[in-house]
Design a protein around this motif. Structure first.
Motif, PDB file in Angstrom:
ATOM      1  N   LEU A   1      -7.532   0.755   2.843  1.00 12.66           N
ATOM      2  CA  LEU A   1      -6.493   1.367   1.364  1.00 12.66           C
ATOM      3  C   LEU A   1      -6.221   2.496   2.173  1.00 12.66           C
ATOM      4  CD1 LEU A   1      -4.333   1.032  -0.227  1.00 12.66           C
ATOM      5  CD2 LEU A   1      -5.671   1.453  -1.760  1.00 12.66           C
ATOM      6  N   ALA A   2      -7.792   3.722   2.163  1.00 15.00           N
ATOM      7  CA  ALA A   2      -7.921   5.494   2.150  1.00 15.00           C
ATOM      8  C   ALA A   2      -6.989   5.698   3.585  1.00 15.00           C
ATOM      9  CB  ALA A   2      -8.822   5.451   1.786  1.00 15.00           C
TER      10      ALA A   2
ATOM     11  N   PRO B   1       0.716  -1.180  -0.141  1.00 19.15           N
ATOM     12  CA  PRO B   1       0.010  -0.455   0.197  1.00 19.15           C
ATOM     13  C   PRO B   1       0.891   1.352   0.109  1.00 19.15           C
ATOM     14  CG  PRO B   1       0.224  -1.350   1.798  1.00 19.15           C
ATOM     15  CD  PRO B   1       0.682  -2.160   0.755  1.00 19.15           C
ATOM     16  N   ASP B   2       2.144   0.996   0.361  1.00 21.01           N
ATOM     17  CA  ASP B   2       3.103   2.412   0.222  1.00 21.01           C
ATOM     18  C   ASP B   2       3.201   2.879  -1.097  1.00 21.01           C
ATOM     19  OD1 ASP B   2       3.096   3.090   3.385  1.00 21.01           O
ATOM     20  OD2 ASP B   2       4.634   1.199   3.409  1.00 21.01           O
ATOM     21  N   THR B   3       3.286   1.934  -1.870  1.00 22.40           N
ATOM     22  CA  THR B   3       3.745   2.040  -3.540  1.00 22.40           C
ATOM     23  C   THR B   3       2.846   2.053  -4.746  1.00 22.40           C
ATOM     24  OG1 THR B   3       4.800  -0.466  -3.381  1.00 22.40           O
ATOM     25  CG2 THR B   3       6.249   1.015  -2.724  1.00 22.40           C
TER      26      THR B   3
ATOM     27  N   ALA C   1      -3.136   8.097   7.115  1.00 22.63           N
ATOM     28  CA  ALA C   1      -2.690   7.812   8.647  1.00 22.63           C
ATOM     29  C   ALA C   1      -0.771   8.226   8.040  1.00 22.63           C
ATOM     30  CB  ALA C   1      -2.729   6.653   9.127  1.00 22.63           C
ATOM     31  N   ARG C   2      -0.002   7.493   6.623  1.00 22.51           N
ATOM     32  CA  ARG C   2       0.992   7.580   6.823  1.00 22.51           C
ATOM     33  C   ARG C   2       1.235   8.980   6.241  1.00 22.51           C
ATOM     34  NH1 ARG C   2       4.795   5.308   7.898  1.00 22.51           N
ATOM     35  NH2 ARG C   2       6.066   4.440   5.629  1.00 22.51           N
ATOM     36  N   GLN C   3       0.528   9.851   5.380  1.00 20.38           N
ATOM     37  CA  GLN C   3       0.797  10.653   5.035  1.00 20.38           C
ATOM     38  C   GLN C   3       1.073  12.099   6.044  1.00 20.38           C
ATOM     39  OE1 GLN C   3      -2.021  12.501   3.212  1.00 20.38           O
ATOM     40  NE2 GLN C   3      -0.903  11.283   0.341  1.00 20.38           N
ATOM     41  N   GLU C   4      -0.175  11.461   7.599  1.00 20.64           N
ATOM     42  CA  GLU C   4      -0.031  11.994   8.576  1.00 20.64           C
ATOM     43  C   GLU C   4       1.592  11.963   9.518  1.00 20.64           C
ATOM     44  OE1 GLU C   4      -3.646  11.597  10.269  1.00 20.64           O
ATOM     45  OE2 GLU C   4      -4.455  13.238   8.996  1.00 20.64           O
TER      46      GLU C   4
ATOM     47  N   SER D   1       3.642   6.805  -7.317  1.00 22.04           N
ATOM     48  CA  SER D   1       2.219   5.984  -6.324  1.00 22.04           C
ATOM     49  C   SER D   1       0.798   7.257  -5.036  1.00 22.04           C
ATOM     50  CB  SER D   1       3.025   5.324  -5.479  1.00 22.04           C
ATOM     51  OG  SER D   1       3.717   6.390  -4.551  1.00 22.04           O
ATOM     52  N   SER D   2       1.214   8.173  -4.867  1.00 20.39           N
ATOM     53  CA  SER D   2       0.322   9.595  -4.446  1.00 20.39           C
ATOM     54  C   SER D   2      -0.667   9.217  -5.451  1.00 20.39           C
ATOM     55  CB  SER D   2       1.767  10.207  -4.175  1.00 20.39           C
ATOM     56  OG  SER D   2       1.651  10.026  -3.224  1.00 20.39           O
ATOM     57  N   TYR D   3      -0.647   9.853  -6.820  1.00 25.99           N
ATOM     58  CA  TYR D   3      -1.331   9.975  -7.442  1.00 25.99           C
ATOM     59  C   TYR D   3      -2.505   8.482  -7.599  1.00 25.99           C
ATOM     60  CZ  TYR D   3      -2.970  11.532 -12.153  1.00 25.99           C
ATOM     61  OH  TYR D   3      -4.269  12.197 -13.157  1.00 25.99           O
TER      62      TYR D   3
END
Lengths: 528, 73
Positions: free
Chosen positions: A352-353, A168-170, A358-361, B60-62
């Protein structure tokens, strides 16, 4: 931010049409390459064993036709990769590591094997030993076949994704087992069935060309000897294709039961299911499978579908409605309904969302075990999270139904055809052929053989239609539907390139046919 | 270089092969035209790498945003 509602619906359909167009055109070149590789290999083996220069001339003639087709087909498959990067960017990223490996191996193997051995095959006469030349001819064909192997591994993975783990990170599937991907049973069956069907195309082409010579009463020895080889290769390949097709059907029954149900227009499943020989399935509209008991005017072969799918005449085969509503398998396990799968797919997407947010935070991965567990548990049904109506998972039945029958029907016809040609070439039974000679039959016999060339292509392409339409709406089985895989493009750009390809490929095909016909009319160059 | 050396014979195979081509010249011309159309025109002008254009270095973010947002009702 993109919402599905903002994606141009035309983009999806035009991107699919463009991919289908390029794949269909590409597949016009590939089977003849694989098929003629066997024919010319056998011819040269005859030369190696007999030292008779007739066989050398015959081998050179078929190698010339092989070369024309090979040259025309070169790089037509690369366009598919262009389309992945532009039209199917979400898909490309999502599968990246898995898909990239087989395609990279294919590129390297194809380049080195084919560039080396093709050169020896064409330039090496009288320069290398007969044995080395023969090996190069066979290795040219083997190189092309190995290329097909890797392409089919990639294709099989889309139909039956194995040997991977979603990160889920990549946002990519990452390969965890190369052997599982490369030796997937689905890939092996697909390879065997595809390659044997390609040999049939080569054999039909060979026999058709020979019949043209026999009709014109020229190059009779070349025509007769090539006809024998072509017909034997064709008969063996046809029987192998039937056997490998049976195995492919079992794989489909196991991992893509909806495809099998669509192929058979089987609305409601059961045990002791017959194989539909013919039925009236309107080619232009999706049947009302929810309310109809079965397709009208159905004539079936008793028990044959159960046998084809399970190797047991009493085996259970689910129908479309069983697959939509869920059913209990013979082993007692329950196949979830589409609604249940949709729920699980949605869970995976929500998890996933949450994980990504959470990872972005800055939340560490260790604290996100619950989200990761939810993703992993439900990843199998990830794609169902995009399904709004369960009917979306039913492929277009008429295309699958008719394409399958066209493929099988022509395949059976070709078995009969090759058997008759062999009987005629070897005058068996002698009584029947006492007053007939295959080199001087009425012209319509030869025209029938020539007319079978396009029919063999139609059968081959129909097989691909079944394989690809049958897995709709999925680009990756159960994981990614077409409308999520497609890039956020405007349809006009896809329409422009669609027609550019149509012009380019049609021109190439016309050029190829033109050069092939000229060379066939010219005939072989006989040694002095 | 000795004419019976492997490198000479290898080079000579290709050199004489290409030099003596007949039908091969036509086929190579077609191949080169085709490759030019594919790589110098189609790839450059019509088939850019979508993600590299829209999310360079942030693919990946996109894709995550695309996949999550497209699931919204």
């Amino acid at each position: 931010m993109t919402n599905l509602l903002l994606i141009d619906a035309g983009t999806i359909e035009w991107s699919r049409a463009q991919f289908a167009l390029t794949a269909i055109y590409h597949w016009l070149f590939v089977p003849l390459t694989l098929g003629l590789a066997v024919i010319m290999g056998i011819m040269e083996t005859c030369y190696y064993r007999t030292k008779d220069t007739f066989w050398k001339d015959a081998a050179k003639f078929w190698q010339k036709l092989f070369g024309i087709n090979f040259a025309m087909g070169i790089a037509t498959g690369i366009i598919l990769e262009f389309e992945f990067g532009t039209n199917w960017s979400n898909y490309s990223w999502f599968v990246g590591d898995i898909f990239g490996a087989p395609l990279a191996v294919e590129g390297i193997v194809a380049f080195f094997m084919e560039s080396t051995f093709v050169a020896v095959m064409y330039f090496g006469w009288n320069k290398v030993s007969r044995g080395f030349h023969l090996a190069s001819t066979w290795l040219t064909g083997l190189g092309a076949t190995i290329s097909a192997w890797w392409i089919l591994v990639a294709n099989a993975w889309m139909q039956y994704p194995v040997g991977c783990e979603f990160n889920p990170d990549t946002m990519r599937h990452e390969m965890v087992s190369f052997s599982e991907v490369a030796l997937s049973p689905f890939a092996i069956s697909k390879f065997c069935h595809t390659v044997t069907s390609a040999w049939i195309v080569g054999a039909v082409f060979c026999v058709g060309v020979c019949c043209w010579y026999l009709m014109k009463k020229r190059d009779t020895r070349l025509a007769l000897e090539s006809l024998k080889i072509g017909a034997i290769v064709g008969l063996v390949a046809s029987l192998l294709a039937a056997a490998t097709g049976h195995k492919s059907a079992q794989d489909v029954a196991e991992v893509q039961p909806m495809k099998l149900a669509a192929m058979e227009a089987l609305y409601n499943g059961g045990t002791d299911v017959g194989l539909t020989a013919v039925a009236w399935v309107n080619p232009f509209s999706q049947p009302d499978y929810a309310n109809d008991e079965s397709a009208p005017l159905k004539i079936e072969m008793p028990y044959a579908l159960s046998f084809m799918a399970t190797n047991d005449i009493h085996g259970y085969v689910p129908g479309i409605n069983d697959l939509l509503n869920g059913y209990t398998k013979p082993d007692g396990t329950r196949e979830p309904s589409i609604d249940e799968k949709i729920e699980r797919g949605k869970k995976a997407i929500v998890a996933l969302a949450d994980y990504r947010k959470a990872r972005q935070e800055g939340v560490p991965v260790d604290s996100l075990g619950a989200q990761l567990a939810t993703i992993n548990e439900n990843m199998k049904y990830f794609g169902y999270g995009y399904i709004k109506d369960k009917d979306q998972v039913v492929p277009y039945i008429p295309i699958n139904f008719w394409a399958f029958r066209i493929m099988v029907g022509i395949g059976c016809l070709l078995i009969l055809f090759f058997a008759i040609v062999i009987a005629g070439a070897y005058k068996w039974p002698a009584k029947l052929w006492q007053k007939r000679d295959i080199t001087s039959l009425p012209h319509w016999h030869y025209w029938v053989a020539i007319a079978l060339i396009p029919l063999a292509y139609i059968a081959s392409e129909s097989g691909w239609l079944v394989a690809e339409f049958g897995r709709q709406p999925w680009t990756i089985q159960d994981m990614l539907p077409t409308w999520v895989a497609v890039s956020d493009l405007h349809s006009s750009s896809v329409i422009i390139t669609f027609f550019l390809f149509l012009i380019l490929f049609t021109t190439m095909l016309a050029v190829e046919i033109n050069i092939l016909i000229k060379q066939i009319k010219k005939g072989p160059d006989y040694s002095a | 270089m000795r004419k019976d050396s492997f490198i000479y014979r290898f080079f000579n195979l290709y050199y004489e092969g290409f030099r003596d081509m007949k039908l091969g010249r036509t086929l190579w011309t077609i191949i080169l035209i085709k490759l030019f159309i594919m790589f110098a025109i189609l790839k450059v002008f019509f088939f850019p790498n979508f993600l590299k254009e829209h999310a360079p270095g942030n693919e990946s973010s996109y894709v995550a945003t695309e996949l999550i947002d497209r699931a919204e009702p």
